[in-house]
Design an enzyme around this catalytic site. Structure first.
Site, PDB file in Angstrom:
ATOM      1  N   GLU A  87       0.806  -1.229   0.000  1.00 10.27           N
ATOM      2  CA  GLU A  87       0.000   0.000   0.000  1.00 10.27           C
ATOM      3  C   GLU A  87       0.837   1.276   0.000  1.00 10.27           C
ATOM      4  O   GLU A  87       0.779   2.089   0.933  1.00 10.27           O
ATOM      5  CB  GLU A  87      -0.984  -0.011   1.176  1.00 10.27           C
ATOM      6  CG  GLU A  87      -2.033  -1.083   1.031  1.00 10.27           C
ATOM      7  CD  GLU A  87      -3.209  -0.926   1.994  1.00 10.27           C
ATOM      8  OE1 GLU A  87      -3.039  -0.318   3.058  1.00 10.27           O
ATOM      9  OE2 GLU A  87      -4.296  -1.424   1.665  1.00 10.27           O
TER      10      GLU A  87
ATOM     11  N   GLU B  65      -6.723  -8.017  -1.048  1.00 10.71           N
ATOM     12  CA  GLU B  65      -7.198  -8.025   0.334  1.00 10.71           C
ATOM     13  C   GLU B  65      -8.673  -7.642   0.369  1.00 10.71           C
ATOM     14  O   GLU B  65      -9.106  -6.766  -0.388  1.00 10.71           O
ATOM     15  CB  GLU B  65      -6.470  -6.972   1.185  1.00 10.71           C
ATOM     16  CG  GLU B  65      -5.017  -7.229   1.464  1.00 10.71           C
ATOM     17  CD  GLU B  65      -4.416  -6.112   2.330  1.00 10.71           C
ATOM     18  OE1 GLU B  65      -5.163  -5.423   3.059  1.00 10.71           O
ATOM     19  OE2 GLU B  65      -3.192  -5.926   2.257  1.00 10.71           O
TER      20      GLU B  65
HETATM   21  C1  GLA Z   1      -4.348  -2.716   4.565  1.00 11.18           C
HETATM   22  C2  GLA Z   1      -2.986  -3.345   4.719  1.00 11.18           C
HETATM   23  C3  GLA Z   1      -2.986  -4.542   5.593  1.00 11.18           C
HETATM   24  C4  GLA Z   1      -3.895  -4.358   6.773  1.00 11.18           C
HETATM   25  C5  GLA Z   1      -5.279  -4.020   6.287  1.00 11.18           C
HETATM   26  C6  GLA Z   1      -6.281  -3.874   7.383  1.00 11.18           C
HETATM   27  O1  GLA Z   1      -5.037  -3.109   3.455  1.00 11.18           O
HETATM   28  O2  GLA Z   1      -2.388  -3.649   3.495  1.00 11.18           O
HETATM   29  O3  GLA Z   1      -1.651  -4.765   6.015  1.00 11.18           O
HETATM   30  O4  GLA Z   1      -3.417  -3.337   7.586  1.00 11.18           O
HETATM   31  O5  GLA Z   1      -5.211  -2.789   5.637  1.00 11.18           O
HETATM   32  O6  GLA Z   1      -7.543  -3.537   6.868  1.00 11.18           O
END
Ligand code: GLA
Ligand code: ZN
Length: 649
Positions: free
Chosen positions: A148, A305
């Protein structure tokens, strides 16, 4: 042994937080739930390199071996998203300076300075070790660079690098002064070294607003590119040792800091993290999927995710209702996802994510609701493998443009209520509601495949985009744009002669003034014979050649055009002078679809999306409500249910 789907199903897994007996239990639970893929090593730099240049891969090797013995795929992350403590202590330059000018210490994550030479050196040395070690491992399916990417840094290294970037871009300080129009407020620069980063200590007015659009826009572009350079550095290092495994980084939908269309060009496959809230309209989530798919012109993407049940970082982290996780997974797939991955597989017992949901909860058995729903979905995915790789065909394109987003947000005036993403959604939602397929398009992409092309709030434009739009309309396309569009060049200089600047001929109008409306104040509009309203802004249009199809009926501009249509070549353009309310958007959308002869089908809260290949169509019928829906005599959807109908072409 259970069957293994070619659709990657699983997600982030952090066994380094657990003892080995827990790993064994996890493997059993994974198998029972058809989980086949784990994303590992996302935050392990501190374990892999305990001291500068000293590496220890014992634990990661064990993790990889355990997964391999259990026939699991792994997505290998590079660990560079969380800096080790020693690195920050030895080289304070690796941490950022924030917008207020505060220098950050060690802590948190996603916070390295992208222009720190030390960061780059240590990160690429680490990635080299990881790439050498795990490239060509039979169970490795993808590389996950960092995590991210985002945020901005305002440190001295960034400032120096920014000056170099500007020198390269403008050549001389005179050219820069002209481009930024620095005679405003006496900002003339005599030397590149006089330029300072636009934060709260300088020419930033608050995080969003800018004294100089040219400067602040360039700084956003520069920071987005700096982080992209970090990504490319890691990617290129991996490629030295692994010639074929796809490399990605997880994106975040409509995320303001990074011009993802530029990022898409550098990524093998798009992956992204989808976190809708309980009250996020489903169409908004669909728009995010379509945006992510659009970054690589329709190529399927990875859902990297999603939470199986709840987030931890929202004010109210509601549970997904029974069936909703599966529904949202199908929704991602319908819009182009070729994987269903979660954050995370096992819930942390400490740290700020201990209340973030996971497939295996703190309770830890197979009895939990979310585990059972996951296992059910895992089994269902076995039957959906042939959908992998299929495409979505859209006849409507909506332009999404980071430059315009930044430019709109930086503007001081005419209204603080303008929200770029919401304005894109204003056009997206009624189309999605009518189950019309939509692509979110970048300005460098091909427009010719669309019947309708919509450019909401496209504030920044240039000759090149204008020429492409003119061609599109000349060839018979329907071009739709609205107030605040076509107004400024890439340095935020307004095109003179009336808005929408370079698009005046294309739209057959010119705008003289723009009124800003108070929150409870609407402009009445007669649109194609229907009484609707405009909000936030109202453009006062001096009509030239266009045909008014909407007319204001209130304010001192009552009787003047609010919406105009204009023929240009074989096509037409529609200029919408105000931000139409729901009813107005509904009237406009029906009108446009009919004009373009695109069919629509509305079933309240049922989304219909088609993926296809040369032989078959896979039509996803998704019930986003808790009521049973009857689609036709043969097809009934229970609450939150998805059914996929396969049709021979
Ligand atoms: C992000 C991060 C993860 C985690 C999630 C929690 O997407 O990439 O490491 O922290 O948020 O929602
Ligand atoms: Zn910096």
């Amino acid at each position: 042994m259970n069957k293994k789907s070619s659709i990657w199903f699983g997600g982030d897994y952090n066994p380094e937080q657990w003892e080995k007996d827990v790993w064994n239990k996890d493997m059993r639970l994974f198998r029972q739930a058809y989980i086949n893929t784990a994303t590992i090593n996302v935050f392990s730099w501190a374990l892999l390199e305990p001291k500068e240049g000293e590496y220890n891969f014992t634990l990661l090797d064990e993790i990889v071996d355990t997964l391999t013995k259990n026939q699991m795929n792994f997505i290998m992350a590079t660990s560079t998203a969380a800096l080790p403590a020693w690195l920050c202590r030895q080289y304070p330059e690796v941490t950022r300076v924030d917008y207020t000018g505060k220098k950050k210490k060690f802590g948190g994550r996603h916070n390295h300075c992208p222009n720190s030479e030390k960061f780059r050196e240590r990160a690429s040395a680490l990635v080299k070790q990881i790439a050498k070690r795990y490239a060509n491992h039979p169970n490795l399916v993808a590389w996950h660079v960092s995590n991210e990417y985002g945020g901005n840094c305002y440190c001295e290294n960034c400032e120096k690098a920014f000056r170099q970037w500007l020198k390269k871009k403008y050549g001389s300080i005179d050219v820069l002064n002209r481009a930024w129009n620095t005679n405003f407020w006496g900002h003339t620069f005599y030397d590149f070294d006089e330029i300072v980063v636009p934060n709260a200590l300088a020419d930033g007015m608050s995080c969003e607003k800018a004294v100089f659009g040219g400067l602040s826009l360039d700084y956003r572009r520069f920071q987005s590119q700096s982080l992209l350079d970090n990504y490319k550095m890691e990617r290129d290092m991996i490629r030295k040792y692994d010639s074929h495994t796809p490399i990605t980084t997880n994106l975040m939908g409509a995320f303001k800091d990074l011009d993802y269309f530029e990022w898409g060009k550098e990524m093998d496959v798009i992956s992204w993290d989808s976190y809708p809230k309980l009250d996020t309209p489903y169409a908004y989530t669909s728009m995010m999927h379509d945006l992510m798919r659009g970054l690589k012109e329709g190529k399927p993407f990875l859902l990297m995710e999603q939470t199986p049940n709840q987030q931890n970082w929202q004010p109210n982290n509601s549970l997904k209702r029974p069936g909703v996780m599966a529904l949202q997974s199908m929704q991602a797939m319908a819009h182009g996802a070729d994987s269903i991955l979660y954050f995370q597989l096992r819930q942390s017992k400490n740290g700020c994510e201990k209340f973030h949901g996971a497939v295996i909860s703190h309770e830890g058995s197979a009895e939990g609701r979310i585990y059972r729903e996951t296992a059910k979905l895992g089994e269902e995915l076995l039957d959906l493998q042939e959908i992998k790789g299929t495409k979505i065909k859209a006849e409507v394109g909506i332009l999404f443009d980071w430059d315009s987003w930044w430019g709109i947000d930086m503007n001081v005036g005419p209204s603080n209520r303008l929200d770029y993403v919401k304005e894109v959604y204003r056009y997206y939602e009624p189309l999605n509601h009518r189950n019309v397929a939509i692509d979110l398009v970048g300005k460098d992409q091909d427009f010719s495949k669309y019947k309708i092309l919509i450019l909401p709030l496209t504030y920044i434009c240039d000759q090149e985009l204008t020429a492409k739009l003119e061609q599109f309309v000349r060839d018979g396309g329907i071009f739709v744009t609205n107030v605040m569009s076509g107004m400024a060049d890439k340095n935020d200089n307004i095109y003179l002669g009336g808005y929408p600047g370079l698009w005046r001929d294309l739209c057959g109008i010119k705008v003289d003034e723009i009124d800003a409306l108070f929150p409870d104040h609407f402009a009445k509009v007669d649109l194609l014979g229907k009484k609707v309203k405009g909000e936030i802004l109202a453009a006062l249009i001096l009509n030239r050649d266009a045909q008014p199809i909407g007319v204001y009926e209130s304010e001192f501009y009552a009787g003047t055009p609010a919406v105009c249509e204009h023929s240009f070549g074989l096509g037409q353009s529609v200029y919408v002078g105000t931000l139409l309310d729901d009813q107005g958007m509904s009237v406009l959308t029906d009108y446009l679809l009919e004009k373009a002869q695109i069919s629509q089908r509305v079933i309240e809260n049922v989304e219909i999306v088609t993926r296809e290949n040369t032989e078959y169509r896979y039509v996803f019928y998704m019930n986003h409500s808790d009521e049973t829906k009857k689609i036709n005599n043969k097809l009934v959807l229970g609450p939150y249910e998805t059914k996929i109908v396969k049709e021979k072409k």
